[in-house]
Write an enzyme that holds these catalytic residues in place. Structure first.
Site, PDB file in Angstrom:
ATOM      1  N   ARG A  71     -54.861 -14.040 -21.604  1.00  0.00           N
ATOM      2  CA  ARG A  71     -54.855 -12.687 -20.890  1.00  0.00           C
ATOM      3  C   ARG A  71     -53.644 -12.181 -20.497  1.00  0.00           C
ATOM      4  O   ARG A  71     -52.755 -12.782 -20.078  1.00  0.00           O
ATOM      5  CB  ARG A  71     -55.745 -13.123 -19.403  1.00  0.00           C
ATOM      6  CG  ARG A  71     -57.188 -13.250 -19.375  1.00  0.00           C
ATOM      7  CD  ARG A  71     -57.975 -13.740 -18.062  1.00  0.00           C
ATOM      8  NE  ARG A  71     -57.352 -15.086 -17.870  1.00  0.00           N
ATOM      9  CZ  ARG A  71     -57.822 -15.564 -16.788  1.00  0.00           C
ATOM     10  NH1 ARG A  71     -58.654 -15.014 -15.926  1.00  0.00           N
ATOM     11  NH2 ARG A  71     -57.338 -16.614 -16.239  1.00  0.00           N
ATOM     12  N   LYS A 113     -20.318  -9.456 -10.478  1.00  0.00           N
ATOM     13  CA  LYS A 113     -20.216  -8.719  -9.325  1.00  0.00           C
ATOM     14  C   LYS A 113     -21.273  -7.662  -9.137  1.00  0.00           C
ATOM     15  O   LYS A 113     -22.148  -7.296  -8.383  1.00  0.00           O
ATOM     16  CB  LYS A 113     -18.710  -7.617  -9.360  1.00  0.00           C
ATOM     17  CG  LYS A 113     -18.820  -6.948  -7.991  1.00  0.00           C
ATOM     18  CD  LYS A 113     -18.701  -7.935  -6.760  1.00  0.00           C
ATOM     19  CE  LYS A 113     -18.648  -6.911  -5.729  1.00  0.00           C
ATOM     20  NZ  LYS A 113     -18.800  -7.310  -4.555  1.00  0.00           N
ATOM     21  N   HIS A 148     -29.019  -8.288  -4.594  1.00  0.00           N
ATOM     22  CA  HIS A 148     -28.874  -7.768  -3.221  1.00  0.00           C
ATOM     23  C   HIS A 148     -29.755  -6.732  -2.704  1.00  0.00           C
ATOM     24  O   HIS A 148     -30.469  -6.666  -1.863  1.00  0.00           O
ATOM     25  CB  HIS A 148     -27.247  -7.964  -2.822  1.00  0.00           C
ATOM     26  CG  HIS A 148     -26.819  -9.173  -2.849  1.00  0.00           C
ATOM     27  ND1 HIS A 148     -25.384  -9.372  -2.530  1.00  0.00           N
ATOM     28  CD2 HIS A 148     -27.208 -10.409  -3.439  1.00  0.00           C
ATOM     29  CE1 HIS A 148     -25.065 -10.525  -2.866  1.00  0.00           C
ATOM     30  NE2 HIS A 148     -25.952 -11.311  -3.424  1.00  0.00           N
ATOM     31  N   ASP A 195       0.815  -1.104  -0.114  1.00  0.00           N
ATOM     32  CA  ASP A 195      -0.030   0.098   0.003  1.00  0.00           C
ATOM     33  C   ASP A 195       0.971   1.229   0.041  1.00  0.00           C
ATOM     34  O   ASP A 195       2.089   1.251   0.519  1.00  0.00           O
ATOM     35  CB  ASP A 195      -1.006   0.124   1.283  1.00  0.00           C
ATOM     36  CG  ASP A 195      -2.224   0.907   0.883  1.00  0.00           C
ATOM     37  OD1 ASP A 195      -3.313   0.047   0.835  1.00  0.00           O
ATOM     38  OD2 ASP A 195      -2.186   2.160   0.698  1.00  0.00           O
ATOM     39  N   CYS A 229     -52.142 -13.150 -13.464  1.00  0.00           N
ATOM     40  CA  CYS A 229     -51.832 -12.986 -12.232  1.00  0.00           C
ATOM     41  C   CYS A 229     -50.874 -11.864 -11.908  1.00  0.00           C
ATOM     42  O   CYS A 229     -51.075 -10.872 -11.197  1.00  0.00           O
ATOM     43  CB  CYS A 229     -51.554 -14.321 -11.486  1.00  0.00           C
ATOM     44  SG  CYS A 229     -52.747 -15.389 -11.435  1.00  0.00           S
ATOM     45  N   LYS A 241     -51.952  -8.177 -12.906  1.00  0.00           N
ATOM     46  CA  LYS A 241     -53.142  -8.005 -12.039  1.00  0.00           C
ATOM     47  C   LYS A 241     -52.684  -7.715 -10.632  1.00  0.00           C
ATOM     48  O   LYS A 241     -53.060  -6.673  -9.960  1.00  0.00           O
ATOM     49  CB  LYS A 241     -54.161  -9.089 -12.080  1.00  0.00           C
ATOM     50  CG  LYS A 241     -55.431  -8.739 -11.193  1.00  0.00           C
ATOM     51  CD  LYS A 241     -56.326  -9.928 -11.637  1.00  0.00           C
ATOM     52  CE  LYS A 241     -55.930 -11.289 -10.655  1.00  0.00           C
ATOM     53  NZ  LYS A 241     -56.334 -11.222  -9.497  1.00  0.00           N
ATOM     54  N   ASN A 253     -24.604  -7.487  -6.566  1.00  0.00           N
ATOM     55  CA  ASN A 253     -24.859  -6.365  -5.710  1.00  0.00           C
ATOM     56  C   ASN A 253     -26.209  -5.940  -6.034  1.00  0.00           C
ATOM     57  O   ASN A 253     -26.905  -5.444  -5.169  1.00  0.00           O
ATOM     58  CB  ASN A 253     -23.630  -5.186  -5.965  1.00  0.00           C
ATOM     59  CG  ASN A 253     -22.695  -5.823  -4.952  1.00  0.00           C
ATOM     60  OD1 ASN A 253     -22.629  -6.516  -3.997  1.00  0.00           O
ATOM     61  ND2 ASN A 253     -21.425  -4.850  -5.038  1.00  0.00           N
TER      62      ASN A 253
HETATM   63  N1  LIG Z   1     -15.233  -2.879   1.038  1.00  0.00           N
HETATM   64  C1  LIG Z   1     -16.078  -3.811   0.601  1.00  0.00           C
HETATM   65  O1  LIG Z   1     -16.772  -4.489   1.099  1.00  0.00           O
HETATM   66  C2  LIG Z   1     -15.805  -4.351  -0.866  1.00  0.00           C
HETATM   67  C3  LIG Z   1     -16.301  -5.754  -1.035  1.00  0.00           C
HETATM   68  C4  LIG Z   1     -16.229  -6.070  -2.236  1.00  0.00           C
HETATM   69  C5  LIG Z   1     -15.537  -5.779  -3.466  1.00  0.00           C
HETATM   70  N2  LIG Z   1     -15.008  -4.213  -3.010  1.00  0.00           N
HETATM   71  C6  LIG Z   1     -14.393  -3.559  -4.095  1.00  0.00           C
HETATM   72  O2  LIG Z   1     -13.019  -3.545  -3.893  1.00  0.00           O
HETATM   73  C7  LIG Z   1     -12.154  -2.618  -4.157  1.00  0.00           C
HETATM   74  C8  LIG Z   1     -11.597  -2.179  -2.998  1.00  0.00           C
HETATM   75  O3  LIG Z   1     -12.629  -1.877  -1.956  1.00  0.00           O
HETATM   76  P1  LIG Z   1     -12.018  -1.274  -0.559  1.00  0.00           P
HETATM   77  O4  LIG Z   1     -13.044  -1.041   0.402  1.00  0.00           O
HETATM   78  O5  LIG Z   1     -10.814  -2.265  -0.098  1.00  0.00           O
HETATM   79  O6  LIG Z   1     -11.145   0.228  -0.932  1.00  0.00           O
HETATM   80  P2  LIG Z   1     -10.234   0.866  -0.083  1.00  0.00           P
HETATM   81  O7  LIG Z   1     -10.203   2.215  -0.383  1.00  0.00           O
HETATM   82  O8  LIG Z   1     -10.317   0.943   1.538  1.00  0.00           O
HETATM   83  O9  LIG Z   1      -8.481   0.391  -0.046  1.00  0.00           O
HETATM   84  C9  LIG Z   1      -8.019   0.725  -1.217  1.00  0.00           C
HETATM   85  C10 LIG Z   1      -6.613   0.585  -0.859  1.00  0.00           C
HETATM   86  O10 LIG Z   1      -5.474   0.793  -2.051  1.00  0.00           O
HETATM   87  C11 LIG Z   1      -4.536   1.743  -1.855  1.00  0.00           C
HETATM   88  N3  LIG Z   1      -4.156   2.118  -2.933  1.00  0.00           N
HETATM   89  C12 LIG Z   1      -4.685   2.900  -4.060  1.00  0.00           C
HETATM   90  N4  LIG Z   1      -3.625   3.170  -4.761  1.00  0.00           N
HETATM   91  C13 LIG Z   1      -2.536   2.353  -4.759  1.00  0.00           C
HETATM   92  C14 LIG Z   1      -1.431   2.204  -5.268  1.00  0.00           C
HETATM   93  N5  LIG Z   1      -1.305   3.049  -6.664  1.00  0.00           N
HETATM   94  N6  LIG Z   1      -0.305   1.582  -4.789  1.00  0.00           N
HETATM   95  C15 LIG Z   1      -0.564   0.836  -3.514  1.00  0.00           C
HETATM   96  N7  LIG Z   1      -1.663   0.893  -2.776  1.00  0.00           N
HETATM   97  C16 LIG Z   1      -2.742   1.777  -3.419  1.00  0.00           C
HETATM   98  C17 LIG Z   1      -5.040   2.579  -0.824  1.00  0.00           C
HETATM   99  O11 LIG Z   1      -4.222   3.433  -0.158  1.00  0.00           O
HETATM  100  C18 LIG Z   1      -6.027   1.868  -0.061  1.00  0.00           C
HETATM  101  O12 LIG Z   1      -5.603   1.422   1.283  1.00  0.00           O
HETATM  102  C19 LIG Z   1     -13.247  -1.473  -4.934  1.00  0.00           C
HETATM  103  O13 LIG Z   1     -13.402  -1.699  -6.167  1.00  0.00           O
HETATM  104  C20 LIG Z   1     -14.405  -1.966  -4.191  1.00  0.00           C
HETATM  105  O14 LIG Z   1     -15.640  -1.627  -4.970  1.00  0.00           O
HETATM  106  C21 LIG Z   1     -15.108  -3.620  -1.936  1.00  0.00           C
END
Ligand SMILES: NC(=O)c1ccc[n+]([C@@H]2O[C@H](COP(=O)([O-])OP(=O)(O)OC[C@H]3O[C@@H](n4cnc5c(N)ncnc54)[C@H](O)[C@@H]3O)[C@@H](O)[C@H]2O)c1
Length: 433
Positions: free
Chosen positions: A332, A211, A218, A39, A269, A272, A215
Site C-alpha cells: 500500500r 550548522k 531546530h 574588534d 500509515c 494516510k 538550525n
Molecule cells: N548570535 C548567535 O546566537 C550565534 C550563534 C551561533 C552562530 N552565530 C554566527 O556567528 C557569527 C557572528 O554572530 P554574532 O551574533 O556574534 O555577530 P555580531 O554582529 O554580534 O558580531 C560581529 C562582530 O564582528 C565585528 N567585526 C566585523 N568585521 C570586523 C573586522 N574586520 N575586524 C574586527 N571586527 C570585526 C563587528 O564589529 C561585531 O562586533 C555569525 O556568522 C552568526 O550567524 C551566531
C-alpha cells in the site's frame, strides 16, 4: 590598545567581539588558553578591557573580568597586535542576511583580506578557524584563497544559544571541527580538551553544513510542536501533555530513527494519517503549513529518484525492493510502485525482486492488490535475486537489503543506484572521535 598582553606561542586571536566572539574569547580563556579579542568597534574592546561585557549575556561579564585579571584575556582594535604570536585565529564576524536571503560575506571577506595583509610579517602562520556561520564551500572558495594557500583553514561552527551562551560553550551539545588538514583539525580539537567532550572530526563542507542542518532541524522542531499545539488547542486537547508523551518515546521519536537521508516514505500509515490530520485541521480552520508541506516534500523526493533512474545509462533496469520498506510485503502506497509506473511509462525495461513478495507465497489483500490493481507490476517480479542480477545491466536499490543480500548485490559488479542510501551508509560510518 591592548591590555594584559600574554606573549604565548599558543595564543588565540578572536576576531569579532559580538555575541559569538565575546563568548568564545572569554570561554577559551576560562578553559586555560591565552586569548586576545579583536574588534574594529572601539567600544566593545574598551568594554572588555574594563572587565565588562559589551552586551547582556548571563555569566559572561564575570568570566571576562576573571580572565582579564588572570592575564588570560585581552582585547585590542589592532589585528596585527593580536596576530603576533597567535597560534590560532578564530573568525567570529557577522554573516547577516541580505535582502534576497543569502548571507552577506562582506565582513568575512574584509577580515580575510586584513589577515592576509598581516600574515607576511608573522614568523609562522596561525591556524585559521572559521566560527561564523557560512554556507558550505565558503571556507574553500572564499576564506582559503583570500588568506593564503599556506595557512590551514578549519571550520568550527558555533552552536551557542543567546541567553545560555556561556553554559552552552562549557557544556556543549556538540563540538564540530572540519578541515582537510588533519593536523590542523587535531590542533583545534585539542583546544577543547579541557571540556572533556568528544569532538566530531568531519570534512570542511560537512562542518559548514552541519550548522545549517542543526538550525533547520531546530526550526522544524519548533514549527512542528507549535502546529501540533495549535491543532490541540483548537480541539481542547492539552498540547503539552501530547508533546510530553511524544517525547517519552526515545526509540522512534527522540532518537536518530527516521533521520537517515534515503528514499521517499510510503506505506499504509504515514501518508494516510498526514492526509487526515491536515484535512481535519483545515476543516477546523487551523492552517498547518509545515505539516501540509510534508507529503509534497515526499513527492518531490520521489521525483528526484525517478529523474536519477531515468538519467542512468541503463538498458535493462533491475529493481531491488517493491514493498514500501524492508521486512514487509505491504504494497500500500509503496513509492517503488509509483517509481516503476513512471519508468514503465517512459518505456524502460524493468524487472523487480523483493525478498518478501513472490506471487506463489503472498496471500490475501496483497496478492489481490498485485494481481488486480497493479498486474503490470506483478508481471515484472522475479522469483530469485540471481535471475534479476543475471538479466539486468543496471541495478536500482529501492529498499534496504539484508546484509547477505547487500553482499550479493555488491558482488554482482552491476552499476548500482542506491536510492535508499543504505549501501553507502554501511560503507561510510560517520567519523566521531
Ligand atoms: N548570535 C548567535 O546566537 C550565534 C550563534 C551561533 C552562530 N552565530 C554566527 O556567528 C557569527 C557572528 O554572530 P554574532 O551574533 O556574534 O555577530 P555580531 O554582529 O554580534 O558580531 C560581529 C562582530 O564582528 C565585528 N567585526 C566585523 N568585521 C570586523 C573586522 N574586520 N575586524 C574586527 N571586527 C570585526 C563587528 O564589529 C561585531 O562586533 C555569525 O556568522 C552568526 O550567524 C551566531
Amino acid at each position: 590598545m591592548i591590555g594584559n598582553e600574554a606573549q604565548d606561542t599558543a595564543r588565540i586571536a578572536v576576531l569579532g567581539l559580538g555575541y559569538v566572539g565575546c563568548v568564545t574569547a572569554a570561554c577559551l580563556a576560562q578553559i586555560g588558553h591565552r586569548v586576545v579579542g579583536v574588534d574594529r568597534d572601539e567600544q566593545k574592546v574598551e568594554s572588555v578591557l574594563k572587565g565588562q561585557s559589551p552586551f547582556f549575556e548571563p555569566g559572561l561579564e564575570a568570566l571576562i573580568a576573571a580572565n582579564l585579571s588572570a592575564g588570560r584575556l585581552s582585547a585590542t582594535t589592532s589585528l596585527s597586535e593580536a596576530l603576533a604570536g597567535a597560534g590560532f585565529v578564530f573568525i567570529c564576524v557577522g554573516t547577516p542576511s541580505q535582502k534576497n536571503g543569502d548571507t552577506s560575506l562582506e565582513q568575512l571577506r574584509r577580515v580575510c583580506v586584513e589577515i592576509a595583509h598581516v600574515f607576511p610579517s608573522l614568523p609562522s602562520r596561525p591556524t585559521v578557524v572559521v566560527r561564523s556561520t557560512v554556507f558550505p564551500g565558503t571556507c574553500e572558495e572564499l576564506v582559503q584563497p583570500l588568506i593564503a594557500e599556506s595557512a590551514a583553514v578549519v571550520d568550527n561552527p558555533e552552536f551557542l544559544r543567546e541567553g545560555s551562551a556561556v553554559h552552552d560553550f562549557m557544556e556543549p551539545s556538540i563540538v564540530v571541527v572540519g578541515g582537510t588538514d588533519a593536523a590542523a583539525v587535531d590542533r583545534v580539537a585539542a583546544l577543547y580538551a579541557p571540556l572533556g567532550v568528544a569532538v566530531c572530526r568531519v570534512s570542511l563542507r560537512t562542518a559548514e553544513m552541519i550548522k545549517y542542518a542543526c538550525n533547520a532541524f531546530h526550526a522544524v522542531k519548533i514549527g512542528f510542536a507549535n502546529e501540533i499545539g495549535a491543532l490541540c488547542s483548537r480541539m481542547d486537547i492539552q498540547a503539552q501533555e501530547v508533546m510530553d508523551t511524544l517525547c517519552q518515546d526515545t526509540k522512534l521519536n527522540i532518537s536518530r530513527a527516521y533521520l537517515n537521508p534515503g528514499f521517499a516514505f510510503g506505506g499504509s500509515c504515514l501518508p494516510k494519517d498526514l492526509r487526515a490530520l491536515t484535512y481535519r485541521a483545515l476543516r477546523l480552520d487551523v492552517k498547518l503549513p509545515l505539516l501540509e508541506s510534508v507529503l509534497p516534500s515526499n513527492e518531490q523526493h520521489l521525483q528526484r529518484a525517478m529523474q536519477m533512474v531515468l538519467e542512468a545509462p541503463a538498458e535493462r533496469i533491475g529493481i531491488f525492493g517493491l514493498a514500501f520498506k524492508e521486512n514487509t510485503d505491504d504494497l500500500r502506497e509503496s513509492p517503488v510502485v509509483l517509481l516503476l509506473e513512471h519508468l514503465l511509462g517512459k518505456g524502460r525495461q524493468l524487472r523487480v525482486f523483493d525478498p518478501h513478495i513472490q506471487l506463489d507465497q503472498i496471500y490475501g489483500s496483497n496478492r489481490n492488490f498485485l494481481l488486480a490493481s497493479i498486474p503490470h507490476i506483478g508481471k515484472l517480479l522475479d522469483e530469485r535475486l540471481e535471475n534479476l542480477l543475471a538479466w539486468a545491466d543496471y541495478l536500482v536499490v529501492a529498499q534496504k537489503p539484508s546484509p547477505a543480500m547487500a553482499a550479493q548485490l555488491l558482488v554482482s559488479k552491476l552499476p548500482i543506484l542506491d536510492v535508499t542510501g543504505s549501501l553507502s551508509r554501511a560503507a561510510q560510518p560517520v567519523a566521531v572521535s
